[in-house]
Design an enzyme around this catalytic site. Sequence first.
Site, PDB file in Angstrom:
ATOM      1  N   HIS A   2       0.846  -1.205   0.000  1.00  0.00           N
ATOM      2  CA  HIS A   2       0.000   0.000   0.000  1.00  0.00           C
ATOM      3  C   HIS A   2       0.880   1.253   0.000  1.00  0.00           C
ATOM      4  CE1 HIS A   2      -4.275  -0.410  -0.084  1.00  0.00           C
ATOM      5  NE2 HIS A   2      -4.490   0.649   0.682  1.00  0.00           N
ATOM      6  N   ASP A  62      -3.444   7.037  -0.871  1.00  0.00           N
ATOM      7  CA  ASP A  62      -4.764   6.639  -1.366  1.00  0.00           C
ATOM      8  C   ASP A  62      -4.622   6.215  -2.825  1.00  0.00           C
ATOM      9  OD1 ASP A  62      -7.466   6.146  -1.306  1.00  0.00           O
ATOM     10  OD2 ASP A  62      -8.078   8.226  -1.657  1.00  0.00           O
ATOM     11  N   GLY A  63      -5.608   5.484  -3.333  1.00  0.00           N
ATOM     12  CA  GLY A  63      -5.605   5.077  -4.727  1.00  0.00           C
ATOM     13  C   GLY A  63      -4.895   3.765  -4.995  1.00  0.00           C
ATOM     14  N   ASN A  64      -4.457   3.059  -3.945  1.00  0.00           N
ATOM     15  CA  ASN A  64      -3.687   1.828  -4.126  1.00  0.00           C
ATOM     16  C   ASN A  64      -4.499   0.711  -4.778  1.00  0.00           C
ATOM     17  OD1 ASN A  64      -1.012   2.394  -2.579  1.00  0.00           O
ATOM     18  ND2 ASN A  64      -2.618   3.100  -1.206  1.00  0.00           N
ATOM     19  N   TYR A 115     -11.636  -9.421  -1.087  1.00  0.00           N
ATOM     20  CA  TYR A 115     -11.064  -8.939   0.169  1.00  0.00           C
ATOM     21  C   TYR A 115     -10.714 -10.094   1.112  1.00  0.00           C
ATOM     22  CZ  TYR A 115     -11.995  -4.007  -0.794  1.00  0.00           C
ATOM     23  OH  TYR A 115     -11.982  -2.742  -1.332  1.00  0.00           O
TER      24      TYR A 115
END
Length: 346
Positions: free
Chosen positions: A197, A201-203, A240
């Site tokens: 990661h 953000d945006g990973n 997930y």
Amino acid sequence: MIERVHTVEVTLDWALLAAVSKLDRFDASWSAIERREGQTLKQLKAIATVRSVGASTRIEGSRMSDAEVEVLLRNTDITKLEDRDSQEVVGYFQVLDLIAESYADIDISENSIKGLHNQLLRFSRKDEWHRGNYKQHSNAVEATLPDGTKQLIFQTTAPGFATEDAMRELVAWYHADTATHPLVKCALFCYDFVSIHPFQDGNGRLSRLLATLLLLQNGYVWIQYVSLEHEIESRKTEYYRELQKCQSQRPGENISSWLTFFFDALLKVQQQLLQKLTVRETETQSSPREKAVLAFIGNYPGCKSGQIAEKLAIPSPTVKRILADLLVQQRITKEGKGPATIYYVS
């Protein structure tokens, strides 16, 4: 048989090898299909692009439907992207388009990955302070549940030297490892990228873009005519769960279950592509009214049967019969029930 690859373990069993073999057999026949289906593939690519953009941004919390995404991309004015969903959609589209057009010229390097991240978030004023640079603060992978709440999936690599070292080692391994199968390398790269990661953000979005980039660079060019992102969205809970299950064992985890998920998703979209190509072959046998209805839905995604009947001057019962046939043939999909039912080209 357990093999050590980069920092993880992989159990090479017959099921995993069979999946790789099946994907490769299709790839070997793709050149002939591509020559035969040129015009059809252009249409499929346009549809897949909208679905990929919509799905990948929705996985991260966007609320825009595919129909709304298509309208936005047709009428994009970058000076008026006020809401975050629109900013993310246009950013994702531009990076996906860049990858489709220039994948052979994009290096797998830290600088290139940072550049793609910068492009991904270029329209988001909220992300100006960190885009294109590795994270400065700890972050974690979270899932957005249907009620809008967040659920922790797993912790990630610490910011600073730990992230810098992990990304340098990941890129170096990718270039140095010439023995591991390209599909395994692609799946492992995306897994490790998400686990690190590296950006604030945006990973998640960037990991799915990198999957497309790596697949294209390794010769799996058919991936641009289907939406891997849409398949992942439809299996979001499983997606997930597999990430969490493997990551909870770090370091030195066995990621075979993640590879199984990744390859199964690829096989599913591969099968969808074959089905769509088969359907297109039958379109020449369709009646003029069927072609007109299909074309109308393609031009006006999210339309209702009444609108189709009115605009095409076709009796409503006939339109409903045609829609039922097209649904059976999987040439269209629908959402909603009764008078509120809306239709999209598959």
